[in-house]
Design a protein around this motif. Sequence first.
Motif, PDB file in Angstrom:
ATOM      1  N   THR A 173      11.291  -6.974  -1.278  1.00 15.41           N
ATOM      2  CA  THR A 173      11.663  -5.345  -1.015  1.00 15.41           C
ATOM      3  C   THR A 173      11.880  -5.348   0.567  1.00 15.41           C
ATOM      4  N   LEU A 174      11.042  -6.246   1.208  1.00 13.84           N
ATOM      5  CA  LEU A 174      11.563  -6.183   2.840  1.00 13.84           C
ATOM      6  C   LEU A 174      12.805  -7.400   3.111  1.00 13.84           C
ATOM      7  N   VAL A 201       7.082   0.279  -8.516  1.00 17.49           N
ATOM      8  CA  VAL A 201       6.566  -0.975  -9.277  1.00 17.49           C
ATOM      9  C   VAL A 201       7.004  -2.386  -8.846  1.00 17.49           C
ATOM     10  N   THR A 202       8.259  -2.274  -8.701  1.00 15.50           N
ATOM     11  CA  THR A 202       8.783  -3.752  -8.243  1.00 15.50           C
ATOM     12  C   THR A 202       8.533  -4.100  -6.902  1.00 15.50           C
ATOM     13  N   ASN A 227       0.914  -1.396   0.083  1.00 11.77           N
ATOM     14  CA  ASN A 227      -0.105   0.097   0.063  1.00 11.77           C
ATOM     15  C   ASN A 227       1.013   1.179  -0.151  1.00 11.77           C
ATOM     16  N   TYR A 228       1.986   1.325   0.768  1.00 10.86           N
ATOM     17  CA  TYR A 228       3.037   2.569   0.747  1.00 10.86           C
ATOM     18  C   TYR A 228       3.372   2.613  -0.481  1.00 10.86           C
ATOM     19  N   HIS A 229       3.890   1.688  -1.332  1.00 11.83           N
ATOM     20  CA  HIS A 229       4.373   1.832  -2.567  1.00 11.83           C
ATOM     21  C   HIS A 229       3.376   2.265  -3.544  1.00 11.83           C
ATOM     22  N   ILE A 230       2.226   1.906  -3.454  1.00 14.17           N
ATOM     23  CA  ILE A 230       1.135   2.131  -4.232  1.00 14.17           C
ATOM     24  C   ILE A 230       0.793   3.596  -4.182  1.00 14.17           C
ATOM     25  N   GLY A 253       3.840   9.943  -9.133  1.00 15.68           N
ATOM     26  CA  GLY A 253       3.292   9.777 -10.491  1.00 15.68           C
ATOM     27  C   GLY A 253       2.680  11.325 -11.038  1.00 15.68           C
ATOM     28  N   LEU A 254       1.909  11.623 -10.088  1.00 15.18           N
ATOM     29  CA  LEU A 254       1.202  13.150 -10.275  1.00 15.18           C
ATOM     30  C   LEU A 254       2.421  14.035 -10.360  1.00 15.18           C
ATOM     31  N   PHE A 255       3.452  14.227  -9.612  1.00 13.28           N
ATOM     32  CA  PHE A 255       4.679  15.035  -9.756  1.00 13.28           C
ATOM     33  C   PHE A 255       5.389  14.868 -10.947  1.00 13.28           C
TER      34      PHE A 255
END
Length: 189
Positions: free
Chosen positions: A89-90, A80-81, A18-21, A28-30
């Motif tokens: 990731t963890l 994304v990965t 969720n954090y990465h989403i 993505g907006l920036f």
Amino acid sequence: MPFETSPAYDRVLADDRNYHIVFLVVGGLFTVLLILFSVFCWWRLKRAPKRTFERRTFLWFGVAGVTFSLFMVVALWANVTSVVNPRQTLSGTKFSPVGQAWLDAGSAQLSPALQQAIDERLAWQRPKAVICAILLVAVVTLAVYLWRALIRRPRGRLMLAAGILSAAASVLLMLMVIGNTEERWPRSP
């Protein structure tokens, strides 16, 4: 990660995803805004008179915009990965003693000590995100004002330095907004 699947570890994985989403959405907006800024600068560069301060300004802002856009694309790809495979990731992540004790217990229910640690972190992180967003708007507004004034009529080095610093501060604040937007842990199960 040394943990086998447990409700606690599954919760950590879901929260990391969720954090990465959220990072993908905000980042993505920036990134889109940076790309639009770069296109605007290149368009203005073509229309600016040759060998002028205006032309050099749009050239360097265009180069900076493309550079930061590429940096953001790399950061977005890394996220994304992380969304696709949060377990990797963890891997190798060191948890605080309170977090480690919760993971070892295996329950998805947060311990009171862990919930308190989360609440204390969020008590600082949320206001920081709001403050950084407000400052970002203010500093971008200042930067636009300074650069418009400089392009209309180039002034001294102090004004140029203020314009450069305001642009750099805008990038720093943008990164701080992205980094503080999402809470790292869920508030309750």
